[in-house]
Enzyme design. Sequence first.
Site, PDB file in Angstrom:
ATOM      1  N   PRO A  72       9.267  -0.578   6.856  1.00 11.16           N
ATOM      2  CA  PRO A  72      10.431   0.247   7.174  1.00 11.16           C
ATOM      3  C   PRO A  72      10.311   1.702   6.756  1.00 11.16           C
ATOM      4  CG  PRO A  72      10.881  -1.219   5.332  1.00 11.16           C
ATOM      5  CD  PRO A  72       9.570  -1.649   5.901  1.00 11.16           C
ATOM      6  N   ASN A  73      10.906   2.562   7.605  1.00  8.02           N
ATOM      7  CA  ASN A  73      11.028   4.005   7.387  1.00  8.02           C
ATOM      8  C   ASN A  73       9.711   4.770   7.548  1.00  8.02           C
ATOM      9  OD1 ASN A  73      13.932   4.039   6.636  1.00  8.02           O
ATOM     10  ND2 ASN A  73      13.193   2.795   4.918  1.00  8.02           N
TER      11      ASN A  73
ATOM     12  N   ARG B 257      10.333  12.678   6.755  1.00 11.47           N
ATOM     13  CA  ARG B 257      10.876  11.978   5.606  1.00 11.47           C
ATOM     14  C   ARG B 257      10.228  12.450   4.306  1.00 11.47           C
ATOM     15  NH1 ARG B 257       9.240   5.920   3.872  1.00 11.47           N
ATOM     16  NH2 ARG B 257      10.643   5.737   2.081  1.00 11.47           N
TER      17      ARG B 257
ATOM     18  N   TYR C 149       5.615  12.187   0.779  1.00 11.27           N
ATOM     19  CA  TYR C 149       4.778  11.468   1.751  1.00 11.27           C
ATOM     20  C   TYR C 149       3.878  12.366   2.586  1.00 11.27           C
ATOM     21  CZ  TYR C 149       7.931   7.712   0.458  1.00 11.27           C
ATOM     22  OH  TYR C 149       8.654   6.786  -0.256  1.00 11.27           O
TER      23      TYR C 149
ATOM     24  N   ASN D  81       1.015  -1.252   4.725  1.00  8.70           N
ATOM     25  CA  ASN D  81       1.947  -0.481   3.921  1.00  8.70           C
ATOM     26  C   ASN D  81       3.306  -1.122   4.146  1.00  8.70           C
ATOM     27  OD1 ASN D  81       3.789   1.240   2.770  1.00  8.70           O
ATOM     28  ND2 ASN D  81       2.688   3.106   3.386  1.00  8.70           N
TER      29      ASN D  81
ATOM     30  N   ALA E 221       9.372  -0.318   1.571  1.00  3.87           N
ATOM     31  CA  ALA E 221      10.219  -0.847   0.499  1.00  3.87           C
ATOM     32  C   ALA E 221      10.139  -2.357   0.381  1.00  3.87           C
ATOM     33  CB  ALA E 221      11.670  -0.423   0.729  1.00  3.87           C
TER      34      ALA E 221
ATOM     35  N   HIS F 188       8.385  -4.021  -2.570  1.00  5.95           N
ATOM     36  CA  HIS F 188       9.031  -4.218  -3.875  1.00  5.95           C
ATOM     37  C   HIS F 188       9.963  -5.428  -3.902  1.00  5.95           C
ATOM     38  CE1 HIS F 188       7.385  -0.275  -4.459  1.00  5.95           C
ATOM     39  NE2 HIS F 188       8.192   0.262  -3.543  1.00  5.95           N
TER      40      HIS F 188
ATOM     41  N   GLU G 120      -3.035  -3.984   0.247  1.00  9.35           N
ATOM     42  CA  GLU G 120      -1.749  -3.284   0.234  1.00  9.35           C
ATOM     43  C   GLU G 120      -2.010  -1.788   0.084  1.00  9.35           C
ATOM     44  OE1 GLU G 120       0.894  -4.388  -2.963  1.00  9.35           O
ATOM     45  OE2 GLU G 120       2.566  -3.229  -2.157  1.00  9.35           O
TER      46      GLU G 120
ATOM     47  N   HIS H  65      -0.115   2.136  -0.238  1.00  5.55           N
ATOM     48  CA  HIS H  65       1.057   3.012  -0.375  1.00  5.55           C
ATOM     49  C   HIS H  65       0.574   4.458  -0.372  1.00  5.55           C
ATOM     50  CE1 HIS H  65       4.043  -0.093  -1.099  1.00  5.55           C
ATOM     51  NE2 HIS H  65       3.189  -0.680  -1.893  1.00  5.55           N
ATOM     52  N   ILE H  66       1.277   5.313   0.335  1.00  2.45           N
ATOM     53  CA  ILE H  66       0.939   6.741   0.395  1.00  2.45           C
ATOM     54  C   ILE H  66       1.124   7.368  -0.988  1.00  2.45           C
ATOM     55  CG2 ILE H  66       1.691   8.956   1.358  1.00  2.45           C
ATOM     56  CD1 ILE H  66       2.423   7.320   3.936  1.00  2.45           C
ATOM     57  N   SER H  67       2.260   7.059  -1.615  1.00  7.56           N
ATOM     58  CA  SER H  67       2.579   7.642  -2.924  1.00  7.56           C
ATOM     59  C   SER H  67       2.054   6.751  -4.046  1.00  7.56           C
ATOM     60  CB  SER H  67       4.097   7.805  -3.065  1.00  7.56           C
ATOM     61  OG  SER H  67       4.730   6.530  -3.038  1.00  7.56           O
TER      62      SER H  67
ATOM     63  N   ARG I 270       6.599   6.788  -9.879  1.00  3.78           N
ATOM     64  CA  ARG I 270       7.923   7.073  -9.286  1.00  3.78           C
ATOM     65  C   ARG I 270       9.005   6.291 -10.023  1.00  3.78           C
ATOM     66  NH1 ARG I 270       7.665   6.768  -2.939  1.00  3.78           N
ATOM     67  NH2 ARG I 270       9.685   7.837  -3.208  1.00  3.78           N
TER      68      ARG I 270
END
Length: 145
Positions: free
Chosen positions: A11-12, A19, A24, A75, A78, A81, A99, A101-103, A108
Amino acid sequence: MAQTIFVLNGPNLNALGKREPGIYGGKTLKDIEADCKSVGESLGFVIDFRQSNHEGVLVDWMHEACDTAAGVAINPGAYGHTSIALHDAIRAISVPVVEVHISNIHAREEFRHKSMIAPAAKGMICGFGPYSYILALHALKSITQ
Ligand SMILES: O=C(O)[C@@H]1C=C(O)[C@@H](O)[C@H](O)C1
């Protein structure tokens, strides 16, 4: 014969580019797809690149990957998590899953520090921006020879 790799996005991620570019970056998901397809070709992969905002669709694609792909880079957004369903889908299939993740999720908010799917995955790459996807393709190449 080229091997197919699913690159799945949760999502997103369809909003990348607009965004929170401070987190990102400015690349769109289309830009990342083009990068993955280009590098994937150099690695002997055919990249099947997809995005959904819906958890069950991602689960369905994970099952599909088991029948048609050599591996998966995901990716989960959310859902990484929160999703026991994606964790179980990864455990249910026999192809390796990385898995992405960009960040750097560990740098965070606290609620992003835990991944529900990393324990089921082969490994996780996070924090290298969009290049995290490229690193995941190299990781899959190293374990799908
Ligand atoms: O860094 C990323 O690619 C991840 C993307 C998201 O959409 C967030 O919900 C995750 O917490 C981080």
